[in-house]
Design a protein around this motif. Structure first.
Motif, PDB file in Angstrom:
ATOM      1  N   MET A 186     -13.405   6.283  10.045  1.00 27.54           N
ATOM      2  CA  MET A 186     -12.787   6.202   8.856  1.00 27.54           C
ATOM      3  C   MET A 186     -11.406   6.171   9.123  1.00 27.54           C
ATOM      4  N   HIS A 187     -10.465   5.448   8.212  1.00 25.02           N
ATOM      5  CA  HIS A 187      -9.072   5.679   8.149  1.00 25.02           C
ATOM      6  C   HIS A 187      -8.543   5.292   6.928  1.00 25.02           C
ATOM      7  N   LYS A 188      -7.343   5.990   6.679  1.00 28.00           N
ATOM      8  CA  LYS A 188      -6.605   5.828   5.198  1.00 28.00           C
ATOM      9  C   LYS A 188      -5.598   4.573   5.076  1.00 28.00           C
ATOM     10  N   ALA A 189      -5.625   3.814   4.327  1.00 28.27           N
ATOM     11  CA  ALA A 189      -4.960   2.570   4.156  1.00 28.27           C
ATOM     12  C   ALA A 189      -4.389   2.534   2.680  1.00 28.27           C
ATOM     13  N   ILE A 190      -3.342   1.553   2.520  1.00 26.59           N
ATOM     14  CA  ILE A 190      -2.852   0.992   1.553  1.00 26.59           C
ATOM     15  C   ILE A 190      -3.513  -0.331   1.364  1.00 26.59           C
ATOM     16  N   LEU A 191      -4.223  -0.637   0.240  1.00 26.56           N
ATOM     17  CA  LEU A 191      -5.071  -1.793   0.275  1.00 26.56           C
ATOM     18  C   LEU A 191      -4.525  -2.532  -0.947  1.00 26.56           C
ATOM     19  N   LEU A 192      -4.010  -3.739  -0.840  1.00 25.60           N
ATOM     20  CA  LEU A 192      -3.665  -4.638  -1.772  1.00 25.60           C
ATOM     21  C   LEU A 192      -4.800  -5.685  -2.215  1.00 25.60           C
ATOM     22  N   GLN A 193      -5.125  -5.815  -3.743  1.00 23.08           N
ATOM     23  CA  GLN A 193      -6.221  -6.682  -4.033  1.00 23.08           C
ATOM     24  C   GLN A 193      -5.475  -7.426  -5.118  1.00 23.08           C
ATOM     25  N   GLN A 194      -5.679  -8.624  -5.554  1.00 23.59           N
ATOM     26  CA  GLN A 194      -5.261  -9.475  -6.607  1.00 23.59           C
ATOM     27  C   GLN A 194      -6.362  -9.508  -7.773  1.00 23.59           C
ATOM     28  N   THR A 195      -5.867  -9.190  -9.033  1.00 19.67           N
ATOM     29  CA  THR A 195      -6.945  -9.118 -10.132  1.00 19.67           C
ATOM     30  C   THR A 195      -6.932 -10.461 -10.639  1.00 19.67           C
ATOM     31  N   ASP A 196      -7.867 -10.720 -11.776  1.00 18.78           N
ATOM     32  CA  ASP A 196      -8.208 -12.063 -11.931  1.00 18.78           C
ATOM     33  C   ASP A 196      -7.125 -12.602 -13.081  1.00 18.78           C
TER      34      ASP A 196
ATOM     35  N   ARG B  17      -2.778  -5.179  -7.341  1.00 18.55           N
ATOM     36  CA  ARG B  17      -3.340  -3.694  -7.418  1.00 18.55           C
ATOM     37  C   ARG B  17      -3.175  -3.320  -6.207  1.00 18.55           C
ATOM     38  N   ALA B  18      -2.630  -1.895  -6.065  1.00 17.49           N
ATOM     39  CA  ALA B  18      -2.392  -1.257  -4.763  1.00 17.49           C
ATOM     40  C   ALA B  18      -3.288  -0.045  -5.058  1.00 17.49           C
ATOM     41  N   GLU B  19      -4.001   0.407  -3.874  1.00 17.62           N
ATOM     42  CA  GLU B  19      -4.715   1.652  -3.864  1.00 17.62           C
ATOM     43  C   GLU B  19      -4.773   2.181  -2.422  1.00 17.62           C
ATOM     44  N   LEU B  20      -4.881   3.647  -2.618  1.00 19.34           N
ATOM     45  CA  LEU B  20      -4.849   4.277  -1.240  1.00 19.34           C
ATOM     46  C   LEU B  20      -6.525   4.316  -1.107  1.00 19.34           C
ATOM     47  N   VAL B  21      -7.054   3.774   0.071  1.00 16.47           N
ATOM     48  CA  VAL B  21      -8.427   3.892   0.381  1.00 16.47           C
ATOM     49  C   VAL B  21      -8.784   4.420   1.628  1.00 16.47           C
ATOM     50  N   ASP B  22     -10.191   4.881   1.629  1.00 19.58           N
ATOM     51  CA  ASP B  22     -10.793   5.321   2.817  1.00 19.58           C
ATOM     52  C   ASP B  22     -11.615   4.081   3.237  1.00 19.58           C
ATOM     53  N   GLN B  23     -11.080   3.497   4.511  1.00 17.67           N
ATOM     54  CA  GLN B  23     -11.942   2.198   4.904  1.00 17.67           C
ATOM     55  C   GLN B  23     -12.579   2.742   6.202  1.00 17.67           C
ATOM     56  N   ASP B  24     -13.781   2.159   6.400  1.00 14.72           N
ATOM     57  CA  ASP B  24     -14.242   1.966   7.588  1.00 14.72           C
ATOM     58  C   ASP B  24     -13.832   1.493   8.739  1.00 14.72           C
ATOM     59  N   ASP B  25     -13.647   1.819   9.898  1.00 12.65           N
ATOM     60  CA  ASP B  25     -13.007   1.004  11.088  1.00 12.65           C
ATOM     61  C   ASP B  25     -13.320  -0.402  11.107  1.00 12.65           C
ATOM     62  N   SER B  26     -14.658  -0.762  10.795  1.00 10.47           N
ATOM     63  CA  SER B  26     -15.385  -1.923  10.846  1.00 10.47           C
ATOM     64  C   SER B  26     -14.628  -3.026   9.842  1.00 10.47           C
ATOM     65  N   ALA B  27     -14.045  -2.440   8.897  1.00  8.77           N
ATOM     66  CA  ALA B  27     -13.241  -3.274   7.979  1.00  8.77           C
ATOM     67  C   ALA B  27     -11.847  -3.997   8.598  1.00  8.77           C
TER      68      ALA B  27
ATOM     69  N   PHE C  63      -5.307 -12.324   0.094  1.00  7.23           N
ATOM     70  CA  PHE C  63      -5.890 -11.186  -0.285  1.00  7.23           C
ATOM     71  C   PHE C  63      -7.283 -10.922   0.199  1.00  7.23           C
ATOM     72  N   PRO C  64      -7.660  -9.739   0.463  1.00  6.11           N
ATOM     73  CA  PRO C  64      -7.033  -8.436   0.438  1.00  6.11           C
ATOM     74  C   PRO C  64      -5.954  -8.342   1.523  1.00  6.11           C
ATOM     75  N   MET C  65      -5.072  -7.423   1.197  1.00  7.91           N
ATOM     76  CA  MET C  65      -4.147  -7.162   2.526  1.00  7.91           C
ATOM     77  C   MET C  65      -3.555  -5.710   2.539  1.00  7.91           C
ATOM     78  N   VAL C  66      -3.442  -5.153   3.747  1.00  7.32           N
ATOM     79  CA  VAL C  66      -2.768  -4.114   4.031  1.00  7.32           C
ATOM     80  C   VAL C  66      -1.305  -4.064   4.390  1.00  7.32           C
ATOM     81  N   PRO C  67      -0.229  -3.811   3.300  1.00  2.00           N
ATOM     82  CA  PRO C  67       1.097  -4.150   3.462  1.00  2.00           C
ATOM     83  C   PRO C  67       1.783  -3.273   4.912  1.00  2.00           C
ATOM     84  N   GLY C  68       2.850  -3.385   4.934  1.00  3.18           N
ATOM     85  CA  GLY C  68       3.649  -2.893   6.176  1.00  3.18           C
ATOM     86  C   GLY C  68       3.914  -3.824   7.129  1.00  3.18           C
ATOM     87  N   ILE C  69       5.271  -4.145   7.252  1.00  9.37           N
ATOM     88  CA  ILE C  69       5.738  -5.162   8.431  1.00  9.37           C
ATOM     89  C   ILE C  69       6.113  -4.643   9.699  1.00  9.37           C
ATOM     90  N   ASP C  70       5.949  -3.338   9.750  1.00 11.28           N
ATOM     91  CA  ASP C  70       6.280  -2.632  11.193  1.00 11.28           C
ATOM     92  C   ASP C  70       5.502  -1.317  11.251  1.00 11.28           C
TER      93      ASP C  70
END
Length: 256
Positions: free
Chosen positions: A1-11, A16-26, A62-69
């Protein structure tokens, strides 16, 4: 598992930006030359802020993890050029826009996009310089490539209080150039135009478009307004009708 900022687009097409715990398989599928990096440092760039807030058309899918560097250590590698434990850095390549980026504890991407951490730099030092410092150095190198020398006169740096501008001022000063700093470029426009004996002024759209155009018109010089990926709010409501102004755009979509 790892933490990431995940961006989703709503309807309703909001971000929408969230700090999530993601499985490495994601993480994106491992391609032939994929490298998985444990990210230790990144920076928050203007483009990242636009992506996270949805205030600009930065994210391409989307979905997208931001961060250009980012800077980090190789965890796994299918690329013979990198092995676990190698220190690497990345900026650009559409990362944080079309490919998952560095505002996460782990990233997986094409090894072609990675650079070994230069000797003499730590990971936090590399990210303190960041994409802004890299961009500033490219600008200085372009001036040198086109033969601009310290004896040729002052160099105007707009946005001198920002990331790119402040590093550009430091680099140019170290190289012996006289630097004109402009935090608000409209305040230095007349002086710069006179100093450089300008025949025409080009203003690019942005949040300071209206004061820039007004300052340009006050010089009496012909002014071209470059409509670059323009948003409505950047035009201060309308285009300014004036016989001294000419407008041009970077695409048919923007022109329309």
């Amino acid at each position: 598992m790892h933490k990431a900022i995940l961006l989703q687009q709503t309807d309703d097409k909001k971000t929408r930006a969230e700090l999530v715990d993601q499985d490495d398989s994601a993480l994106p599928d491992a391609a032939a030359h994929a490298v998985t990096v444990d990210v230790s440092w990144s920076t928050l760039n203007f483009k990242d802020a636009l992506a996270i807030t949805g205030q600009g058309p930065v994210v391409r899918k989307f979905p997208m993890v931001p961060g250009i560097d980012f800077a980090g250590t190789v965890a796994e590698s299918r690329d013979a050029r990198f092995k676990p434990g190698d220190s690497v850095i990345l900026n650009g390549w559409g990362v944080g826009e079309s490919y998952w980026g560095g505002l996460a504890q782990q990233a997986r991407l094409n090894g072609d996009w990675l650079i070994p951490l230069p000797a003499g730099l730590t990971a936090p030092q590399a990210m303190a310089i960041g994409t802004a410092g890299y961009t500033a150095m490219l600008c200085v190198m372009a001036l040198e490539r086109y033969g601009v020398q310290p004896k040729d006169g002052e160099v105007l740096v707009t946005g001198a209080a920002g990331g790119v501008g402040s590093v550009a001022v430091a680099l140019l000063s170290q190289l012996g150039y006289r630097v004109m700093r402009a935090r608000h470029p409209e305040t230095a426009l007349a002086e710069a135009a006179a100093s450089w004996h300008a025949e025409v002024i080009v203003v690019q759209t942005g949040t300071s478009l209206l004061p820039m155009v007004i300052s340009s018109l006050a010089t009496g010089l012909p002014t071209a307004v470059y409509l670059h990926n323009v948003e409505t709010h950047q035009l201060a409501g309308t285009l300014i009708p004036d016989p001294s102004l000419r407008y041009f755009a970077n695409s048919d979509f923007t022109a329309q």
